[in-house]
Design a protein around this motif. Structure first.
Motif, mmCIF file in Angstrom:
data_model
loop_
_atom_site.group_PDB
_atom_site.id
_atom_site.type_symbol
_atom_site.label_atom_id
_atom_site.label_comp_id
_atom_site.label_asym_id
_atom_site.label_seq_id
_atom_site.Cartn_x
_atom_site.Cartn_y
_atom_site.Cartn_z
ATOM 1 N N PRO A 15 0.822 -1.207 0.000
ATOM 2 C CA PRO A 15 0.000 0.000 0.000
ATOM 3 C C PRO A 15 0.851 1.249 0.000
ATOM 4 N N ASN A 24 -4.870 -2.598 -2.642
ATOM 5 C CA ASN A 24 -4.942 -1.920 -1.341
ATOM 6 C C ASN A 24 -3.932 -0.780 -1.329
ATOM 7 N N ALA A 53 -6.228 2.884 2.304
ATOM 8 C CA ALA A 53 -5.463 1.652 2.473
ATOM 9 C C ALA A 53 -5.601 1.088 3.876
ATOM 10 N N ASP A 54 -5.555 -0.252 3.944
ATOM 11 C CA ASP A 54 -5.611 -0.959 5.223
ATOM 12 C C ASP A 54 -6.871 -0.632 6.015
ATOM 13 N N ASP A 55 -7.976 -0.458 5.288
ATOM 14 C CA ASP A 55 -9.284 -0.202 5.901
ATOM 15 C C ASP A 55 -9.294 1.077 6.736
#
Length: 894
Positions: free
Chosen positions: A22, A538, A543-545
């Motif tokens: 990411p 991602n 990114a990364d939720d």
């Protein structure tokens, strides 16, 4: 995009999309001392009717100032302009747990509650300029900033707005038009030369107008008076309908039409019989650009148009029927909705004014000439959406009126008649423009809502262009409504989501739910048979939720919605999309077994180690990229698919076959033939290059789960080494169905903007006539690929449904043993044994457990087009398989 690169005309800037690593994601900004007053930014966020989140000191003295006409400014350290106020009370402890869960990127922001005495002013405030103000104890202005309002708009209006009718509607032939514009001060309808007032619904923020039947077929626009933060003033925008179903030329106005009108249905449309639906886990997909398909086909009557798919006797349609007969199930069309960067009238489309064919194979002249016309020519990949739910006009015989609707439907008919279902590439993650730009639509109606904003209020552009925010209720609804329209009204059989990882998982699941509700009796289509897949990369601000649970590779596992898998792709080709040296080799390009001269490949020992690891990545890919599949890796370790490393991420992420989509090339980055041209040793004969192309593709064809191929790849398609042909015109992009026209290699150096750093590597290759294949190589590769398709389609072992079934039926008997050969993968699958020999020598693979068992070359290959594979043999006594160089051979027991 597919995890490689893309450059769009709208952005005119290179965008790198990392497949697994990411970029810097959005993170919560800790509360800190406020910045100096700056109303050009919007650093405060009004997240619901009662709460404002702001990265300012906790317990600060804050308020909101608002003015419907605007005019609030900062002069000499103090606010100026007439404004009313909404009092804010600090919230000890900040946001609630529920609010932090909904807005995780704001979790460290200070929270302020709207004073109950001022709640009646909220809706009015949202129709004008809103400024968050922070003052010191003595009243001096410490900070002031604009306010983002997406959250409060959803809280106030989405419950009703998500249920309201939007766009054109018809009741007993009488038309109506509705548009969601909750912050607008006034909306009028400009139709047929008249200005018609629209009525606002207070609960939903939807404006509507009904009219006489004479409105039918008339062009229209909305005239929206609204506060525009991008220019900090009240503007009056004349704007098309985001829910438009038809358009005039170049999208100047929407057209009021009913897609259920029988006049828009080609003959046989209502009774269209589709080919049987293929489950996603068995899908074999050809990725195809509408214009590429036919613009270079002299046998097509409608070159470059939707109607080319109705030219049954053209070379292109004949080839598609061959592929369908062999086992191809879907044609995936690159974006064919309304595109923002192509002049739609042919008379206004520029063409290169050079004799392109007269220049040398390695000349700079072709790309220079193509580049001069690129901004105004008829070509673009189409990842620059203007209207999501109207077919692109430049592919129609006439862009004015509704021919594009009829002809798109005829295209679907033509493909269905050839035995192929249709997938649309959809691009809801960004728009071609935002703010007050000419080609901005959504942001001119509800400014600051449909686009995703960064912490300072600027529009995020990590996708290449102005990102949208499908996490906001009405953008999410637009995605669902648009997809359902394409499915119901155009009988599209599947959707591929561009940069799907920029969508919330919930949004994509909502699409799935809405499609599942479509029935043949009610809607004319069976929605449960519509396939969905997309790019689960991602990266970027989400990114990364960081803002929501994304629709990424890992998160979509188990949903029945597939994501592109880059793992085996990189292992097969070698290196990655962003290598400075394109000579980095892989399994199918000669790493260790047929080394080239590139120093980037390392020492022989390093090459061998990397090749064996690549083989593990391919093994995981052959299982369908299953996270839980257990096997022995090349180092002799017991691992699962998730335990194999891919650039720091798990190689296996799928929960079941069908979660991951395999591919060796797509429209992004170099075509497979071009990648192999860079990577295989220069002296590799054309015949061997063709064999390596087939072998590389076979790693996708013979894997569990779906596979995608760039159209023409079976014909050794080349784009003359162009890594990013989004705007490279017909010269570099057209598919050559007739082998006498070549495969596209040697049409000059590719456009400098995205390729000049590789010109020193590519120039000697393009100048070498030995690298241009002839009809024998092109026809042989295509026929061998079709044999593999047929083999896969007729063997149930390639269609396993669960991880347990794959674990039981599939193994790699030589993996991690002294018998494992670098450059060779042996897979046992039920009664089949598949040997991928990527080396330049014949190889033997002895499987002791099969001693005495009867195997022979699969009948499809034994009777097929590839004469070389027919020399493959099996020694029953020793359980040894003999496979020719650069060959994939499938043996069947019995």
């Amino acid at each position: 995009m597919t995890g490689f690169v893309r450059r769009t005309a709208a952005a005119a800037a290179l965008v790198l999309v990392a497949a697994t690593v990411p970029l810097t994601g959005a993170v919560a900004v800790p509360a800190s001392a406020p910045a100096a007053p700056d109303l050009a930014k919007a650093e405060a966020q009004w997240i619901d009717r009662d709460t404002v989140a702001w990265n300012t000191g906790a317990g600060a003295d804050a308020e909101l100032a608002y003015a419907r006409k605007g005019g609030i400014a900062v002069d000499d350290g103090e606010l100026t302009g007439a404004a009313r106020r909404i009092r804010l009370d600090p919230v000890p402890g900040g946001l609630t747990d529920a609010q932090r869960a909904k807005f995780p990127h704001l979790r460290a922001y200070a929270a302020f509650r709207v004073d109950p005495r001022d709640r009646g002013r909220v809706r009015t405030a949202l129709t004008g300029q809103v400024v968050a103000v922070h003052r010191a104890a003595g009243g001096d202005l410490r900070a002031a900033t604009g306010v983002q309002t997406q959250g409060v708009l959803d809280d106030l209006y989405a419950p009703a707005a998500t249920k309201a009718a939007l766009g054109p509607g018809f009741t007993r032939g009488r038309p109506s038009l509705t548009v969601w514009a909750p912050t607008a001060q006034d909306v009028r309808l400009d139709i047929g030369g008249r200005s018609v007032p629209m009525r606002r619904d207070a609960a939903s923020g939807v404006w509507s107008a009904a009219g006489p039947k004479s409105w039918y077929g008339k062009p229209y626009r909305y005239v929206v008076k609204v506060w525009a933060p991008s220019v900090r003033k009240v503007v009056t925008n004349k704007v098309t309908d985001p829910y438009a179903t038809a358009l005039t030329t170049d999208s100047a106005r929407s057209l009021l039409v009913d897609l259920d009108d029988p006049k828009l249905a080609p003959e046989g449309w209502r009774t269209l019989r589709k080919p049987p639906a293929t489950p996603l886990r068995d899908a074999q997909i050809q990725e195809l650009h509408v214009r590429d398909f036919s613009v270079g086909d002299r046998t097509a009557a409608h070159r470059g148009q939707y109607l080319a798919f109705t030219d049954r006797t053209s070379d292109g349609m004949r080839h598609l029927r061959k592929l369908a007969k062999a086992g191809t199930s879907y044609v995936h069309l690159l974006p064919a909705f309304d595109i923002g960067t192509i002049p739609e009238r042919k008379s206004e489309q520029a063409v290169p004014d050079c004799d392109l064919a007269s220049f040398a194979a390695d000349s700079e002249e072709q790309q220079a000439c193509v580049g001069k016309a690129a901004a105004k020519d008829a070509y673009n990949w189409g990842y620059d959406p203007l209207h999501y739910t109207v077919p692109e006009g430049s592919y129609a015989s006439d862009p004015e009126g509704t021919r594009r609707t009829v002809e798109f439907r005829k295209m679907v008919q033509g493909l269905n008649g050839a035995g192929l279902r249709t997938v649309m590439d959809v691009v809801y993650n960004h728009t071609v423009a935002s703010g007050q730009a000419d080609k901005s639509v959504l942001d001119k109606i509800v400014p600051g809502y449909y686009q995703r904003l960064l912490a300072d209020g600027s529009v995020a552009t990590s996708t290449c262009c102005a990102n949208t925010a499908p996490e906001n209720a009405m953008m999410g609804r637009l995605v669902v409504d648009s997809v359902v329209t394409w499915a119901r009204q155009y009988k599209v059989d599947g959707f591929r989501f561009d940069l799907m990882g920029h969508h919330p998982k919930a949004n994509i699941l909502a699409v799935r739910k809405a499609l599942d509700a479509l029935t043949p009796k009610k809607d004319g289509v069976d929605g449960k048979k519509i396939v969905l897949y997309g790019e689960g990369w991602n990266f970027g601000e989400i990114a990364d939720d960081a803002r929501f649970e994304q629709a990424t590779q890992r998160n979509m596992a188990g949903t029945g919605i597939a994501t592109f898998s880059d793992r085996a792709r990189d292992a097969v080709r070698g290196g990655g999309p962003f290598d400075e040296d394109p000579g980095v080799q892989g399994f199918a390009s000669g790493l260790h077994t047929d080394p080239n001269t590139s120093k980037a490949n390392g020492t022989p020992a390093e090459q061998k180690a990397r090749l064996l690891h690549y083989q593990d990545l391919i093994k995981v890919g052959l299982t369908g990229n299953l996270a839980g599949y257990a096997f022995t890796d090349s180092a002799g370790r017991k691992v699962t698919g998730a335990g194999v490393d891919y650039n720091g991420a798990p190689a296996g992420y799928a929960a079941a076959p069908g979660d991951a989509l395999a591919y060796a090339d797509a429209h992004d980055n170099e075509a497979l033939y071009d990648a192999l041209a860079f990577k295989l040793p220069r002296q590799t004969p054309a015949a061997d290059r063709a064999r390596m192309q087939v072998l590389a593709s076979a790693t996708a064809t013979l894997s569990q789960g779906p596979a995608l191929y760039q159209a023409g790849s079976d014909l050794l398609r080349s784009k003359s080494l162009d890594r990013n042909s989004y705007d490279s015109g017909d010269w570099f992009n057209a598919i050559h169905w007739d082998c006498r026209d070549g495969n596209g290699f040697g049409r000059g150096l590719p456009p400098a903007a995205d390729n000049k750093n590789k010109w020193p590597y590519g120039k000697p290759l393009l100048a070498d006539p030995a690298l241009s294949p002839g009809c024998a190589e092109i026809g042989g590769a295509s026929a061998a690929y079709r044999d593999l398709l047929k083999l896969r389609a007729t063997e149930p072992a390639f269609s396993l449904a669960t991880t347990g079934q794959v674990q039981k039926a599939l193994s790699f008997p030589l993996s991690g043993t002294p018998g494992e050969t670098p450059g060779v993968i042996t897979m046992r699958l039920g009664d089949l044994v598949v040997v991928f020999n990527a080396t330049p020598q014949e190889r033997t693979q002895r499987v002791a457990a099969l001693e005495g068992a009867a195997y022979s070359l699969h009948p499809v290959q034994a009777r097929g087009a590839d004469e070389v594979v027919k020399s493959a043999s099996y020694a029953r006594r020793s359980g040894t398989f003999h496979v020719p160089a650069r060959t994939v051979a499938v043996f069947r027991r019995g």
